[in-house]
Every structure is written in C-alpha cells, then in structure tokens.
Scaffold this motif. Structure first.
Motif, PDB file in Angstrom:
ATOM      1  N   TRP A  46       0.773  -1.352   0.236  1.00 36.69           N
ATOM      2  CA  TRP A  46      -0.178   0.129  -0.358  1.00 36.69           C
ATOM      3  C   TRP A  46       0.664   1.261  -0.201  1.00 36.69           C
ATOM      4  N   ASN A  47       1.980   1.328   1.138  1.00 40.36           N
ATOM      5  CA  ASN A  47       3.084   2.220   0.580  1.00 40.36           C
ATOM      6  C   ASN A  47       4.215   1.629   0.807  1.00 40.36           C
ATOM      7  N   PRO A  48       5.214   1.547  -0.340  1.00 40.38           N
ATOM      8  CA  PRO A  48       6.386   1.282  -0.730  1.00 40.38           C
ATOM      9  C   PRO A  48       7.057   1.911  -0.147  1.00 40.38           C
ATOM     10  N   GLY A  49       6.795   3.061   0.524  1.00 40.84           N
ATOM     11  CA  GLY A  49       8.359   4.028   0.963  1.00 40.84           C
ATOM     12  C   GLY A  49       8.291   3.448   2.463  1.00 40.84           C
ATOM     13  N   TRP A  50       7.274   2.645   2.609  1.00 43.69           N
ATOM     14  CA  TRP A  50       7.261   2.507   4.162  1.00 43.69           C
ATOM     15  C   TRP A  50       8.246   1.380   4.675  1.00 43.69           C
ATOM     16  N   GLN A  51       9.194   1.786   5.416  1.00 43.17           N
ATOM     17  CA  GLN A  51      10.132   0.592   6.078  1.00 43.17           C
ATOM     18  C   GLN A  51       9.915   0.293   7.299  1.00 43.17           C
ATOM     19  N   PRO A  52       8.995  -0.878   7.328  1.00 35.95           N
ATOM     20  CA  PRO A  52       8.602  -1.332   8.874  1.00 35.95           C
ATOM     21  C   PRO A  52       9.919  -1.969   9.879  1.00 35.95           C
ATOM     22  N   GLU A  53      10.509  -2.354   9.327  1.00 36.39           N
ATOM     23  CA  GLU A  53      11.897  -2.822   9.935  1.00 36.39           C
ATOM     24  C   GLU A  53      13.059  -2.219  10.313  1.00 36.39           C
ATOM     25  N   ARG A  54      13.011  -0.981   9.891  1.00 38.65           N
ATOM     26  CA  ARG A  54      13.505   0.011  10.414  1.00 38.65           C
ATOM     27  C   ARG A  54      13.230   1.156  11.321  1.00 38.65           C
ATOM     28  N   ARG A  55      13.261   1.009  12.285  1.00 39.22           N
ATOM     29  CA  ARG A  55      12.756   2.278  13.446  1.00 39.22           C
ATOM     30  C   ARG A  55      13.347   2.540  13.953  1.00 39.22           C
ATOM     31  N   ALA A  56      14.099   3.528  14.233  1.00 42.81           N
ATOM     32  CA  ALA A  56      15.015   4.005  14.403  1.00 42.81           C
ATOM     33  C   ALA A  56      15.178   3.633  15.965  1.00 42.81           C
ATOM     34  N   PRO A 273       0.685  19.637 -11.780  1.00 42.70           N
ATOM     35  CA  PRO A 273       0.414  20.806 -10.225  1.00 42.70           C
ATOM     36  C   PRO A 273      -1.152  21.483 -10.287  1.00 42.70           C
ATOM     37  N   GLU A 274      -1.571  21.272 -12.246  1.00 42.89           N
ATOM     38  CA  GLU A 274      -2.590  22.458 -12.324  1.00 42.89           C
ATOM     39  C   GLU A 274      -3.757  21.911 -12.186  1.00 42.89           C
ATOM     40  N   SER A 275      -3.386  19.923 -12.233  1.00 41.11           N
ATOM     41  CA  SER A 275      -4.384  19.498 -11.616  1.00 41.11           C
ATOM     42  C   SER A 275      -5.197  19.494 -10.579  1.00 41.11           C
ATOM     43  N   ARG A 276      -6.564  18.815 -10.673  1.00 40.66           N
ATOM     44  CA  ARG A 276      -7.042  18.226  -9.171  1.00 40.66           C
ATOM     45  C   ARG A 276      -6.319  17.509  -8.393  1.00 40.66           C
ATOM     46  N   TRP A 277      -5.666  16.555  -9.295  1.00 40.83           N
ATOM     47  CA  TRP A 277      -4.957  15.978  -9.066  1.00 40.83           C
ATOM     48  C   TRP A 277      -3.145  16.053  -8.910  1.00 40.83           C
ATOM     49  N   PRO A 278      -2.580  16.821  -8.108  1.00 41.24           N
ATOM     50  CA  PRO A 278      -0.841  17.351  -7.852  1.00 41.24           C
ATOM     51  C   PRO A 278      -0.589  16.313  -7.126  1.00 41.24           C
ATOM     52  N   SER A 279       0.531  15.720  -7.198  1.00 50.96           N
ATOM     53  CA  SER A 279       1.006  15.177  -6.360  1.00 50.96           C
ATOM     54  C   SER A 279       1.023  14.846  -4.619  1.00 50.96           C
ATOM     55  N   THR A 280       0.513  15.924  -4.242  1.00 56.66           N
ATOM     56  CA  THR A 280       0.410  15.625  -2.616  1.00 56.66           C
ATOM     57  C   THR A 280      -1.122  15.030  -2.361  1.00 56.66           C
ATOM     58  N   ARG A 281      -1.889  14.885  -3.697  1.00 58.49           N
ATOM     59  CA  ARG A 281      -3.020  14.210  -3.483  1.00 58.49           C
ATOM     60  C   ARG A 281      -2.889  12.504  -4.400  1.00 58.49           C
ATOM     61  N   LEU A 282      -1.934  12.022  -5.032  1.00 58.07           N
ATOM     62  CA  LEU A 282      -1.977  10.891  -5.217  1.00 58.07           C
ATOM     63  C   LEU A 282      -2.258  10.055  -4.232  1.00 58.07           C
ATOM     64  N   PRO A 283      -2.272   8.808  -3.862  1.00 62.75           N
ATOM     65  CA  PRO A 283      -2.472   7.425  -2.855  1.00 62.75           C
ATOM     66  C   PRO A 283      -0.732   7.269  -2.602  1.00 62.75           C
ATOM     67  N   ALA A 285       0.607   4.562  -2.587  1.00 64.29           N
ATOM     68  CA  ALA A 285       1.469   3.257  -3.344  1.00 64.29           C
ATOM     69  C   ALA A 285       2.065   4.125  -4.855  1.00 64.29           C
ATOM     70  N   LEU A 286       1.776   5.633  -4.881  1.00 63.05           N
ATOM     71  CA  LEU A 286       2.645   6.201  -6.385  1.00 63.05           C
ATOM     72  C   LEU A 286       3.200   7.384  -5.658  1.00 63.05           C
ATOM     73  N   ARG A 287       3.705   7.856  -4.750  1.00 59.98           N
ATOM     74  CA  ARG A 287       3.656   9.038  -4.078  1.00 59.98           C
ATOM     75  C   ARG A 287       5.564   8.814  -4.896  1.00 59.98           C
ATOM     76  N   GLN A 288       5.779   7.593  -4.309  1.00 59.67           N
ATOM     77  CA  GLN A 288       8.044   7.972  -4.419  1.00 59.67           C
ATOM     78  C   GLN A 288       7.278   7.529  -5.656  1.00 59.67           C
ATOM     79  N   ARG A 289       7.192   6.963  -6.902  1.00 57.10           N
ATOM     80  CA  ARG A 289       7.485   7.517  -8.280  1.00 57.10           C
ATOM     81  C   ARG A 289       6.727   8.106  -8.775  1.00 57.10           C
ATOM     82  N   ALA A 290       5.892   9.241  -8.065  1.00 56.75           N
ATOM     83  CA  ALA A 290       5.599  10.206  -9.177  1.00 56.75           C
ATOM     84  C   ALA A 290       6.480  11.086  -9.455  1.00 56.75           C
ATOM     85  N   ASP A 291       6.699  11.834 -10.655  1.00 53.20           N
ATOM     86  CA  ASP A 291       6.995  13.180 -10.664  1.00 53.20           C
ATOM     87  C   ASP A 291       6.376  13.948 -11.566  1.00 53.20           C
TER      88      ASP A 291
END
Length: 353
Positions: A46-56, A273-283, A285-291
């Motif tokens: 659901w969120n590929p950027g999550w690192q469950p085993e790397r909690r400081a 950026p100019e649409s109703r789907w800016p990168s901040t509104r992406l799910p 699962a996509l936020r890391q790969r969006a540009d």
C-alpha cells in the motif's frame, strides 16, 4: 463542504493509552493466527516507502516477521513471551491474570507510515481492553484477538444529499473521512478485505468488507497513466465490457466522462501540478515514483449501479465490470491500477474476480 469536528484530536495531543488509541482511530481486527509478516507485506504494498524494520531505537525481540504471503505463525517460547510482556515465566493465578488484563501496557514506538499516519500493532486484545476501547465483546468480531491501529488526526466532511446518502450515513454517521484519515481508513478497510478481518472507523459501526454489501465507492478502481486517450478511442476499447457508453461534457474542459447507465462511469482527467490530481493527492502507493512527467492522466472507474435490490433481468455485475475495465485500460496504456483502497492490482484482461 468540509467540517472539522469539535472532538478532533490535535497534533500535540497524541493518543498513548491503548484503549484510547483503539477507540479514537481507524482499527483493524484480525485473527490471532494471522502472521504479522503477512500484514507488514500488504502495508508495504500500500505504501512502498514504508520501512517496517527500520525504526530507529526500536528492537522487537522474538522471531523475525514472516515473508509476505507466508502462512507460518510464529509461536514464541515462554521465555520470549516473558521478555516481550514482562510477565514471569511461571503460572499465574486467576487474580494475577485479571490484574494483568486491567494493567495499561506500555506501547512500543509507532512506525510513521505516511503523512499524518502512525502505525501500531499487533496489539493483543484482552477482555478488559476490548471493553475499555468499546470493541465488540460478542459476535464474530469478538473472536478476533489482534488489533492494528492507524493513528491519525480526525477530519470529516458532511455527506451531501444524494440517492445513496442514507446508505452512506448508516456506515458513516459522523461524516466521511477526508485527508490523512481517509488514507488511514482505506488502509485498514483494504487489509480487512484481504485478510477476512473487520475494520472500524471512530464513531461508526464495525465493517466486515468480505461480508457487508458494497456501498458507492467501495468497488471503484483507478488507473494512473501517461497522456489521456481520446474519448472515442476509450469508448471503443471498453465496448466489450460496457457497450452503451455515452460521453458527457465536463464543465471546465479538463477531461471527459463516459457513462453506461446503471453499470459504470469512467471519469478521465489530467494529472499534474495544475490539475485536481497534484502529487500531494496521489495515493501513497504512487507518491515515491511520481514526478513532473508522470502520471499525466487518471482514469476513475466508478460504480453507477442503483444499489437497490436486483431486478429479474440479468445484467453485468458492476464490481466485475469495473475491475475488468480498469485492468484492460491499465494494460493498454501501461498504467498503474489501484483499487478503491489504494492497493495495487495486477493488470488483467477481462478478469471476472
């Protein structure tokens, strides 16, 4: 219109007690036989950027989590159980067990899962903790012994009047979640759907996605892709699934809508950026790969069925048609197919599941 509820918690007042944590946040209840590694694998999808085993600074004793999809269930030894819980290794009396249930356990540091969301669990549910948290103590949900919590600030929006408003208000009596709370709810709901658990949103009833009837939005899909297909091309591609698609005009000119009456609606809009789907509104699962170059378009496949008792006349099942249409467009455009909860779907052509 958005409304901030008067009992919303603030960022400087996080929930710490397990009973408050369970009562005030979206909660997932699962069988005690469900391996934590399976849950972690789905959360990471659901969120590929999550690192469950790397909690400081956090070390969890005991066996390592199982790989995603594993059915193995870790069984800690009595010594490992004592290390985790602080309990003596000997047998306890009934009074000692009751006192332990009443005690407030010390929670480990939560994992930052996504913007505004902290992930807790698994938490072992005792009878006392269930009662204090307002969780079911009778019925099928009472047999689920593990809980996961998506701690998030509460934010709701009013349900506007529509033909489905009464159904939505039964499930969401205090309004629809929005922002990070919507992401948190989609996560626990999607996990409950995949792992045959139950989910609860604060202020709402227990929801079992694999048993409860679907409401508007539950079966929706989305495809995030490159440039938009012309509407006439999209209509021809989808004709085997929805032969009666009709184009509707979008007032702002930013895309188009194709609708098959009482079956599905396809909303196509630009992303960026100019649409109703800016990168901040992406799910998540996509936020890391969006540009800036991707995604450029979004195809939303929405359930347009009347959500009423089925008529005697046979017609395509909306959930099957929605997934089949989204999978087909993901394959044709090379896009990423997500379900209503933001989980990636494997691209399939004319799937019936």
């Amino acid at each position: 219109m958005s409304a901030r509820w008067p009992f919303a918690r603030t960022a400087d007042q996080p929930a710490t007690r397990p009973d408050r944590l369970l009562r005030d946040n979206p909660v997932l209840l699962l069988s005690a036989l469900q391996a934590p590694g399976t849950v972690s694998g789905l959360v990471a999808a659901w969120n590929p950027g999550w690192q469950p085993e790397r909690r400081a600074g956090v070390t969890v004793p005991g066996p390592a989590p199982q790989p995603p999809g594993s059915e193995a269930v870790p069984h800690p030894t009595r010594a490992e159980y004592a290390l985790r819980t602080g309990e003596p290794t000997g047998e306890r009396t009934g009074a000692e067990r009751l006192e332990a249930d009443r005690a407030i356990p010390v929670l480990p540091a939560p994992a930052l899962l996504a913007e505004g969301i902290r992930w807790h669990g698994p938490l072992r549910l005792t009878p006392m903790l269930r009662a204090d948290a307002g969780l079911p103590t009778v019925g099928p949900a009472a047999s689920l012994g593990l809980a996961y919590v998506a701690e998030v600030r509460r934010a709701r929006t009013k349900i506007v009047d529509s033909r489905h408003a009464d159904l939505l208000r039964l499930r969401y009596p205090q309004g629809l979640p929005t922002g990070p709370e919507a992401d948190a709810w989609h996560l626990v709901r999607g996990l409950a759907k995949r792992l045959r658990g139950v989910a609860r949103l604060p202020g709402g009833p227990i929801h079992a996605p694999h048993e409860d009837p679907a409401l508007p939005g539950d079966a929706d899909h989305a495809v995030f892709s490159h440039e938009m297909l012309p509407w006439i091309v999209l209509r021809e591609i989808l004709r085997p699934i929805a032969p009666d698609l009709v184009r509707e005009v979008v007032p702002d000119g930013g895309g188009y809508i194709l609708r098959h009456r009482d079956l599905l609606e396809v909303r196509v809009s630009p992303a960026g950026p100019e649409s109703r789907w800016p990168s901040t509104r992406l799910p998540p699962a996509l936020r890391q790969r969006a540009d800036a170059a991707w995604p450029r378009s979004v195809y939303e496949f929405c359930d347009a069925s009347p959500h009423a008792p089925r008529s005697a006349a046979p017609r395509p099942h909306p959930a099957q048609a929605l997934r089949a249409a989204a999978a087909l467009i993901a394959e044709v455009t090379g896009g990423v197919h997500l379900d209503a909860d933001g989980f990636p779907e494997e691209a399939r052509t004319f799937t019936t599941r």
